[in-house]
Motif scaffolding. Structure first.
Motif, mmCIF file in Angstrom:
data_model
loop_
_atom_site.group_PDB
_atom_site.id
_atom_site.type_symbol
_atom_site.label_atom_id
_atom_site.label_comp_id
_atom_site.label_asym_id
_atom_site.label_seq_id
_atom_site.Cartn_x
_atom_site.Cartn_y
_atom_site.Cartn_z
ATOM 1 N N THR A 141 0.830 -1.196 0.000
ATOM 2 C CA THR A 141 0.000 0.000 0.000
ATOM 3 C C THR A 141 0.861 1.242 0.000
ATOM 4 O OG1 THR A 141 -1.724 1.234 1.154
ATOM 5 C CG2 THR A 141 -0.210 0.009 2.521
ATOM 6 N N ASN A 142 0.457 2.230 -0.741
ATOM 7 C CA ASN A 142 1.225 3.470 -0.864
ATOM 8 C C ASN A 142 0.480 4.631 -0.226
ATOM 9 O OD1 ASN A 142 3.228 2.159 -2.334
ATOM 10 N ND2 ASN A 142 2.137 2.434 -4.246
ATOM 11 N N SER A 143 -0.236 4.351 0.852
ATOM 12 C CA SER A 143 -1.085 5.374 1.452
ATOM 13 C C SER A 143 -0.291 6.522 2.042
ATOM 14 C CB SER A 143 -1.964 4.744 2.543
ATOM 15 O OG SER A 143 -1.175 4.165 3.553
ATOM 16 N N SER A 144 1.042 6.370 2.140
ATOM 17 C CA SER A 144 1.836 7.451 2.717
ATOM 18 C C SER A 144 1.742 8.721 1.880
ATOM 19 C CB SER A 144 3.297 7.028 2.836
ATOM 20 O OG SER A 144 3.878 6.893 1.565
ATOM 21 N N GLY A 145 1.310 8.606 0.606
ATOM 22 C CA GLY A 145 1.120 9.809 -0.197
ATOM 23 C C GLY A 145 0.078 10.712 0.406
ATOM 24 N N VAL A 456 -4.218 -4.123 8.077
ATOM 25 C CA VAL A 456 -4.898 -4.915 7.050
ATOM 26 C C VAL A 456 -3.874 -5.632 6.171
ATOM 27 C CG1 VAL A 456 -6.339 -4.785 4.981
ATOM 28 C CG2 VAL A 456 -7.005 -3.529 7.028
ATOM 29 N N ILE A 457 -2.851 -4.915 5.722
ATOM 30 C CA ILE A 457 -1.834 -5.508 4.855
ATOM 31 C C ILE A 457 -1.098 -6.635 5.564
ATOM 32 C CG2 ILE A 457 0.247 -5.070 3.519
ATOM 33 C CD1 ILE A 457 -2.352 -3.837 2.403
ATOM 34 N N HIS A 458 -0.710 -6.408 6.811
ATOM 35 C CA HIS A 458 -0.012 -7.458 7.559
ATOM 36 C C HIS A 458 -0.931 -8.662 7.783
ATOM 37 C CE1 HIS A 458 3.852 -5.598 8.443
ATOM 38 N NE2 HIS A 458 3.225 -4.459 8.664
ATOM 39 N N THR A 467 -10.217 -12.187 8.379
ATOM 40 C CA THR A 467 -10.068 -11.355 9.583
ATOM 41 C C THR A 467 -9.618 -9.944 9.205
ATOM 42 O OG1 THR A 467 -9.437 -13.314 10.851
ATOM 43 C CG2 THR A 467 -8.927 -11.179 11.823
ATOM 44 N N ALA A 468 -8.688 -9.862 8.254
ATOM 45 C CA ALA A 468 -8.205 -8.554 7.805
ATOM 46 C C ALA A 468 -9.329 -7.765 7.147
ATOM 47 C CB ALA A 468 -7.037 -8.724 6.840
ATOM 48 N N CYS A 494 -5.675 -0.198 -0.440
ATOM 49 C CA CYS A 494 -5.927 -1.208 0.587
ATOM 50 C C CYS A 494 -6.865 -2.295 0.045
ATOM 51 C CB CYS A 494 -6.533 -0.538 1.824
ATOM 52 S SG CYS A 494 -6.499 -1.578 3.296
ATOM 53 N N ILE A 495 -7.932 -1.899 -0.634
ATOM 54 C CA ILE A 495 -8.872 -2.870 -1.200
ATOM 55 C C ILE A 495 -8.169 -3.779 -2.205
ATOM 56 C CG2 ILE A 495 -10.989 -3.144 -2.565
ATOM 57 C CD1 ILE A 495 -11.907 -0.455 -1.463
ATOM 58 N N LYS A 496 -7.280 -3.186 -3.004
ATOM 59 C CA LYS A 496 -6.582 -3.931 -4.058
ATOM 60 C C LYS A 496 -5.823 -5.127 -3.493
ATOM 61 C CE LYS A 496 -3.249 -3.085 -7.812
ATOM 62 N NZ LYS A 496 -2.371 -2.054 -8.406
ATOM 63 N N ALA A 497 -5.368 -5.020 -2.245
ATOM 64 C CA ALA A 497 -4.589 -6.094 -1.638
ATOM 65 C C ALA A 497 -5.413 -7.363 -1.445
ATOM 66 C CB ALA A 497 -4.016 -5.635 -0.300
#
Length: 514
Positions: A141-145, A456-458, A467-468, A494-497
């Motif tokens: 995820t690149n949410s840091s943008g 979620v990613i972890h 569960t995620a 996040c959804i894409k994962a």
């Protein structure tokens, strides 16, 4: 003492502690790598400026998110001169510093910032640096943008950094940057860019893309971007408003200087062989220097003892061979377990967090050695990994913060996934639980949402897909409405994962009720 020139190599002060000493005396960290006469001269000049009151106290500075890098650089005088020239050239709005991973983009940028600091940043009124570098290629995820936009808005004085669409926020941030002469550093932009393919090099996050295009068009200061790829969004501005520095690999002479600075020495022909064999790749040479220093007391002739145990990797054969050699050498030690934990986190992590998580459960190969460590032995493990150039460490607000280069992190993480899958799964489960517990109950902005997105990613990496998704649905989707004022990019990433093939093959473990 800092350079170790009059002592044995083992008596030198660890480099990661120099930043704390430099801060205590308000000195640039790289000064400790200078010859004594030059160091003395710079300290005297600084003292004279302070006595005369010739200080630019009005400059606001935020550079703490930059990665921790070596204090010395070699063979980069020409690039430093170019950066200084572009900073003084009012017609240049953006400089992009392009090079493969591990060549030394962040190191060069940090050295330049240190030299500007010694000059009180000249005419700059604001200096703001943000690094995306902690997100290696394995990060999903690149949410840091989105977090960057909100963090920067708050730092520049916006009354409500969460207000408006991502585009509205980026527009406001552009106006703040243009108000006064600002030096903006965007380090490691590649996680925000499309990978090789039809859109290679374009910025995927629309808010970041808008900000950079606006600054390319008009900017009173300078924006410096470092990346592995050219920023395609800047092509329309190649009329004198942007400049590009392609950072080449180190020369043989500079490569030998780097190795000697780490305490490696010996036969001159073998030194030249090492420089040529590793093709002047700064990270590979640093890993080599650290390995020879820690394992073989700096004898360059022992280079032939390093076995190639790894297949060809996209990060490069030489770097992968060296990292694999470290994994073999550190086998069954607390240092290897600590390196595993740092690699599983997708960003810098507090040592206290790793202690808390790893000591909560005894796991073969991941915490069985760490749970038995005393405080002094923890410090030794950190220092040994730091001396090997596998990790970096710095003190922030009385906390020891650990991290490693994205190339190292990606290799070790891939090693865990492929060869130590039970360790990978259980480690991600514990990180998933930790991030859930530290997240605020009702997040209201990106800074508060970040731990949940990461959890979620972890969770997905731990094969806890359902569960995620429950966490995503209950604590993110229900609790934070992603409408016109939301952060769609972070949400979609996040959804894409949850898809095994982007947007077409949903993981079968996701319940159909959602």
């Amino acid at each position: 003492w800092c350079r170790g020139t009059a002592t044995s190599q083992g008596d030198t002060i660890p480099q990661y502690q120099l930043s704390k000493i430099a801060s205590e005396f308000d000195l640039a960290p790289h000064w400790f790598g200078l010859a004594f006469e030059e160091f003395e001269s710079r300290v005297k000049e600084k003292k004279d400026r302070e006595v005369s009151g010739d200080l630019n106290a009005s400059t606001a500075i935020s550079t703490s998110t930059m990665p921790i890098t070596n204090l010395e650089i070699f063979g980069r005088d020409g690039e430093l001169q170019k950066l200084n020239s572009y900073w003084e050239d009012e017609s240049i709005n953006i400089v992009q510093l392009i090079a493969f991973g591990g060549v030394g983009k962040s190191t060069l940028t940090n050295r330049w910032l240190s030299e500007l600091h010694a000059q009180n940043y000249g005419s700059a009124k604001r200096v703001y640096a943000w690094s995306f570098y902690w997100q290696g290629e394995s990060c999903d995820t690149n949410s840091s943008g989105d977090l960057f936009i909100e963090h920067a808005l708050e730092w520049f004085g916006d009354s409500d950094a969460t207000l408006g669409t991502p585009w509205a926020k980026a527009s406001r941030l552009t106006k703040y940057i243009r108000k006064s002469k600002t030096l903006l550093i965007l380090d490691g932009l590649e996680p925000m860019q499309f990978p090789p393919g039809p859109k290679c090099g374009q910025i995927e996050n629309p808010a970041i893309a808008l900000l950079i295009r606006e600054l390319a068009a008009s900017n009173h200061g300078l924006c410096v971007i470092t990346s592995r790829m050219q920023v395609e969004d800047l092509v329309p501005f190649e009329d004198g408003r942007i400049a590009t520095i392609n950072l080449n690999r180190l020369s043989v002479k500079a490569s030998k200087q780097l190795l000697r600075s780490m305490g490696v020495d010996g036969n001159e022909k073998v030194m030249e062989y090492a420089a040529e064999y590793y093709s002047g790749h700064a990270l590979s040479l640093s890993l080599l220097g650290g390995y020879l220093t820690v394992v073989y007391e700096g004898e360059i002739e022992k280079i032939h003892y390093i076995d190639s145990l790894a297949e060809e990797q996209k990060l490069g054969h030489h770097a992968s061979k060296l990292i694999q050699a470290y994994l073999k050498w550190f086998k069954n030690t607390p240092e290897l377990e600590l390196l595993y934990w740092i690699s599983m986190f997708d960003r810098p992590v507090n040592l206290s967090t790793i202690k808390s998580i790893s000591c909560s459960e005894t796991i073969d190969g991941l915490s069985e050695k760490l749970v038995k460590l005393r405080k002094s032995r923890w410090a030794f493990a950190v220092e040994l990994l730091k001396d090997a150039n596998l990790i970096s460490a710095k003190e922030i607000d009385s906390e020891t913060v650990l991290d490693c280069h994205p190339i190292v992190r990606d290799f070790v993480a891939n090693h865990l996934k492929v060869r130590e899958c039970p360790i990978w799964v259980r480690g991600n489960e514990l990180i998933f639980d930790h991030l859930q517990n530290v997240a605020v109950e009702n997040p209201g902005n990106m800074a508060e949402l970040e731990p949940l997105f990461r959890a979620v990613i972890h969770g997905i990496q731990a094969s806890m897909v359902e569960t995620a998704f429950e966490l995503y649905f209950d604590r993110i989707k229900k609790g934070y409405i992603m409408l016109s004022s939301g952060n769609h990019y972070a949400d979609q990433a996040c959804i894409k994962a949850f898809f095994r093939d982007a947007w077409t093959d949903l993981d079968p473990n996701v319940s159909r009720q959602y």
